[in-house]
Design an enzyme around this catalytic site. Structure first.
Site, short mmCIF file in Angstrom:
data_model
loop_
_atom_site.label_atom_id
_atom_site.label_comp_id
_atom_site.label_asym_id
_atom_site.label_seq_id
_atom_site.Cartn_x
_atom_site.Cartn_y
_atom_site.Cartn_z
N ARG A 41 -24.99 92.96 -102.89
CA ARG A 41 -25.49 94.18 -103.51
C ARG A 41 -25.32 95.35 -102.54
O ARG A 41 -25.56 95.21 -101.34
CB ARG A 41 -26.98 94.05 -103.87
CG ARG A 41 -27.26 93.18 -105.08
CD ARG A 41 -26.72 93.78 -106.39
NE ARG A 41 -26.99 92.97 -107.56
CZ ARG A 41 -26.16 92.05 -108.07
NH1 ARG A 41 -24.98 91.83 -107.51
NH2 ARG A 41 -26.49 91.38 -109.16
N ILE A 90 -20.25 91.16 -100.84
CA ILE A 90 -20.03 90.78 -102.24
C ILE A 90 -21.39 90.60 -102.94
O ILE A 90 -21.46 90.02 -104.03
CB ILE A 90 -19.17 89.50 -102.39
CG1 ILE A 90 -19.64 88.38 -101.44
CG2 ILE A 90 -17.72 89.78 -102.12
CD1 ILE A 90 -20.83 87.64 -101.85
N ARG A 108 -33.31 82.19 -95.18
CA ARG A 108 -34.73 81.86 -95.05
C ARG A 108 -34.87 80.37 -94.82
O ARG A 108 -35.65 79.91 -94.01
CB ARG A 108 -35.49 82.28 -96.30
CG ARG A 108 -35.91 83.75 -96.27
CD ARG A 108 -36.42 84.16 -97.61
NE ARG A 108 -35.39 83.92 -98.61
CZ ARG A 108 -35.63 83.65 -99.88
NH1 ARG A 108 -36.85 83.56 -100.33
NH2 ARG A 108 -34.65 83.47 -100.74
N HIS A 133 -17.07 96.11 -108.25
CA HIS A 133 -17.98 95.03 -108.60
C HIS A 133 -17.35 94.10 -109.65
O HIS A 133 -17.81 94.03 -110.79
CB HIS A 133 -19.33 95.58 -109.10
CG HIS A 133 -20.42 94.55 -109.04
ND1 HIS A 133 -21.74 94.88 -108.90
CD2 HIS A 133 -20.40 93.19 -109.08
CE1 HIS A 133 -22.47 93.78 -108.88
NE2 HIS A 133 -21.68 92.74 -108.99
N ILE A 151 -22.84 80.86 -103.04
CA ILE A 151 -21.66 81.71 -102.88
C ILE A 151 -21.20 81.68 -101.43
O ILE A 151 -20.01 81.47 -101.15
CB ILE A 151 -21.96 83.16 -103.33
CG1 ILE A 151 -22.19 83.20 -104.85
CG2 ILE A 151 -20.82 84.10 -102.94
CD1 ILE A 151 -22.59 84.56 -105.40
N ASP A 170 -17.25 94.73 -102.51
CA ASP A 170 -17.15 94.62 -103.97
C ASP A 170 -18.34 95.30 -104.63
O ASP A 170 -18.38 95.45 -105.84
CB ASP A 170 -17.09 93.14 -104.40
CG ASP A 170 -16.89 92.99 -105.91
OD1 ASP A 170 -16.07 93.76 -106.46
OD2 ASP A 170 -17.54 92.14 -106.53
N SER A 215 -17.45 88.42 -110.41
CA SER A 215 -17.50 87.35 -111.41
C SER A 215 -16.57 87.62 -112.59
O SER A 215 -16.63 86.95 -113.61
CB SER A 215 -18.94 87.19 -111.93
OG SER A 215 -19.34 88.34 -112.64
N GLY A 261 -26.28 80.77 -99.52
CA GLY A 261 -26.54 79.93 -100.70
C GLY A 261 -25.20 79.45 -101.25
O GLY A 261 -24.21 79.31 -100.52
O1 LIG Z 1 -24.03 88.03 -111.34
C1 LIG Z 1 -24.20 88.87 -110.46
O2 LIG Z 1 -25.32 89.10 -109.99
C2 LIG Z 1 -23.07 89.62 -109.95
O3 LIG Z 1 -23.24 90.58 -109.27
C3 LIG Z 1 -21.69 89.14 -110.25
O4 LIG Z 1 -20.71 89.70 -109.41
#
Ligand SMILES: O=C(O)C(=O)CO
Length: 325
Positions: A243, A241, A182, A291, A161, A267, A294, A159
């Site tokens: 989950r 980066i 997908r 993490h 990112i 991350d 952002s 997507g």
């Molecule tokens: O906004 C989110 O879902 C994040 O994990 C940012 O790193």
């Protein structure tokens, strides 16, 4: 909109001022003040509110929605990922829910490129060599890492990112981008990024760097396990980066320890915070960040602005800037 009569809860005391100012113009604000935010305070202050700016990764579930009451009309998270939201419960109550994708693409992509180079070129291990007095540069083949140039980079999830990472990497003269998603992305973007959609197994087998950039769902949880690692090149570098739960961490530990794959840069981990005695931290060939994808001033401020607009639009019965469903 005459929204002064609306009451909005801010669930975290550190939501950037940009979001607070927007909401404050038109709404009465109720704020959680404890830090880290206490669930008990949230459950008490949530009662009777019309809107919520959900500022952390606390569970947004039936308990919270029940405590709020049936007048609740609008919620926005301040995150792209919404895996901590019980979406079925939100949908069942027909409450508009917003989130903040897109604004964080660049910050997360910058971090991903940093991780990819740091893991591939052994930054963490190098630092440890210095600290332990093992600076053995008399070896000609000391601390050799993986080239980014001419590499194949495979994206699990492609997507905003993933595409922002691929765009940056094109400046590193990579050979090819592979991706699984997908949905197929449009042909023009594929061409621009030199990207080709492939099956997961092909992605694993052909990629020099595998980047996880997919949301956590029932379908993605634990997908990177021993079976997947065994299909990867032994020179491959894994970057996550997205989950932590998309990766089976025990299997990752084994794959890194046995040099089944070359290195990993993460991350995100499971759980967060990672316990300081986690065995992952004993490995040389992993770099782990807490993490912070952002975590830049501008990005967090933009996220608060989008989240506030989402809440205001939901209260006005308008379509949110970035609806989550
Ligand atoms: O906004 C989110 O879902 C994040 O994990 C940012 O790193």
């Amino acid at each position: 909109m005459s929204a002064k009569s609306f009451k909005v809860l801010i669930t975290h005391p550190e939501v950037p001022q940009s979001g607070i100012d927007l909401l404050n113009e038109n709404c009465e604000l109720v704020r959680v003040e404890s830090l880290p935010p206490k669930r008990s305070e949230l459950l008490q202050k949530i009662r009777g509110v019309d809107g919520i700016l959900w500022g952390g990764h606390e569970a947004l579930n039936a308990e919270a929605l029940d405590a709020a009451g049936p007048q609740l009309k609008s919620i926005s998270t301040m995150s792209a990922g919404i895996d901590y939201v019980d979406l079925d419960e939100v949908k069942r109550r027909k409450i508009p829910l917003g989130h903040t994708p897109t604004v964080l693409d660049n910050a997360v992509a910058d971090l991903a490129v940093g991780l990819l180079i740091a893991a591939g070129r052994r930054f963490h291990e190098g630092r440890k060599k210095i600290e332990t007095g093992n600076w053995e540069n008399y070896h000609l083949n000391w601390m050799l890492g993986q080239d980014v140039r001419d590499s194949v980079v495979g994206f699990y999830g492609f997507g905003g990112i993933g595409q922002a990472i691929a765009k940056r990497l094109s400046g590193f003269d990579i050979d090819q981008v592979l991706y699984t998603t997908r949905r197929r992305i449009d042909r023009e973007t594929e061409k621009e990024l030199n990207a080709k959609k492939v099956e997961f197994n092909e992605l694993l087998a052909k990629s020099d760097f595998v980047v996880i950039a997919a949301p956590l769902t029932a379908a993605t949880q634990g997908v990177f396990n021993a079976t997947a690692f065994n299909k990867m090149k032994n020179t491959a570098v894994l970057i996550n980066i997205a989950r932590g739960k998309i990766v089976n961490q025990n299997d990752l530990y084994d794959a890194l320890r046995s040099n089944r794959i070359f290195a990993a840069g993460l991350d995100v981990v499971d759980p967060e915070p990672l316990p300081p005695n986690s065995k992952l931290l004993t490995l040389d060939n992993i770099i782990i960040l807490p993490h912070i994808g952002s975590a830049t001033n501008r990005t967090r401020s933009d996220m608060a602005t989008i989240a506030a607009h989402n809440v205001l639009r939901g209260l006005a019965g308008e379509r949110m800037l970035s609806p989550a469903y």
